[in-house]
Design a protein around this motif. Sequence first.
Motif, short mmCIF file in Angstrom:
data_model
loop_
_atom_site.label_atom_id
_atom_site.label_comp_id
_atom_site.label_asym_id
_atom_site.label_seq_id
_atom_site.Cartn_x
_atom_site.Cartn_y
_atom_site.Cartn_z
N GLY A 111 -5.36 -14.23 51.75
CA GLY A 111 -5.72 -13.87 50.78
C GLY A 111 -4.55 -14.52 49.85
N TRP A 112 -4.76 -13.58 47.85
CA TRP A 112 -3.74 -13.75 46.59
C TRP A 112 -3.29 -13.38 46.29
CZ3 TRP A 112 -2.70 -19.45 45.51
CH2 TRP A 112 -4.45 -20.23 46.86
N ALA B 248 -7.01 -11.16 45.17
CA ALA B 248 -7.34 -10.83 46.32
C ALA B 248 -7.40 -11.10 47.18
CB ALA B 248 -8.93 -12.05 45.17
N ILE B 249 -7.78 -10.30 48.48
CA ILE B 249 -7.82 -10.29 49.79
C ILE B 249 -8.97 -10.26 50.32
CG2 ILE B 249 -7.28 -7.84 50.11
CD1 ILE B 249 -5.28 -9.56 52.49
N THR B 250 -9.37 -11.26 51.48
CA THR B 250 -10.65 -11.19 52.65
C THR B 250 -10.59 -11.40 53.64
OG1 THR B 250 -12.46 -12.75 52.68
CG2 THR B 250 -10.95 -13.99 52.26
N THR C 258 -13.73 -7.58 51.28
CA THR C 258 -12.87 -8.54 49.90
C THR C 258 -12.73 -7.23 49.45
OG1 THR C 258 -14.58 -8.91 48.45
CG2 THR C 258 -14.06 -10.72 49.99
N TYR D 268 -10.51 -6.54 45.40
CA TYR D 268 -9.41 -7.69 44.25
C TYR D 268 -9.11 -6.57 43.46
CZ TYR D 268 -13.55 -11.31 44.90
OH TYR D 268 -14.10 -12.34 45.54
N ILE E 288 -13.09 -15.06 45.50
CA ILE E 288 -12.04 -15.03 46.73
C ILE E 288 -13.00 -15.95 47.66
CG2 ILE E 288 -12.17 -13.11 48.15
CD1 ILE E 288 -9.22 -14.21 48.81
N ARG F 59 -13.32 -18.13 51.80
CA ARG F 59 -12.30 -18.83 52.82
C ARG F 59 -13.36 -19.41 53.76
NH1 ARG F 59 -9.95 -13.91 57.27
NH2 ARG F 59 -9.18 -15.55 58.48
N LEU G 66 -9.30 -20.03 45.81
CA LEU G 66 -9.56 -18.69 44.55
C LEU G 66 -10.10 -19.35 43.17
CD1 LEU G 66 -9.27 -15.61 43.77
CD2 LEU G 66 -6.90 -16.35 42.72
N CYS H 178 -0.22 -17.57 47.55
CA CYS H 178 -0.98 -16.80 49.00
C CYS H 178 -0.36 -16.67 50.15
CB CYS H 178 -1.35 -18.93 49.74
SG CYS H 178 -2.84 -18.77 51.29
#
Length: 120
Positions: free
Chosen positions: A35-36, A49-51, A56, A58, A68, A70, A79, A94
């Motif tokens: 994620g970010w 955001a993360i996945t 996911t 946000y 996002i 991946r 992203l 990241c």
Amino acid sequence: QVQLVESGGGLMQPGGSLRLSCAASGSIFGIYAMGWYRQAPGKQRELVAITSGGGTNYGDSVKGRFSISRDNAKNTVNLQMNSLKPEDTAVYYCHADSVFTRGGKYRDVWGQGTLVTVSS
């Protein structure tokens, strides 16, 4: 050793778009989540955001504008940032959660960050 390297940051006018990329390197078997996060001067680091396999998530401030994505095979995460606002200005980091490598499991890995500046 695991490294995360971000790219794609820069200067953009409000309303513009940028795409950030992050590549994880090392003898990696797999990564649970990528994620970010971002941190603006004088402010706390916040989730962007993360996945993961579970879905996911946000941050509220970017919902509807950022996306996002991946590639598990390449250990990369991107992203896409649209409709950028001045308040999006921050260093974007990241992050990887649970990186499985030949040498063991890394629970928490951070990149060095890439600066995004949104200004007219």
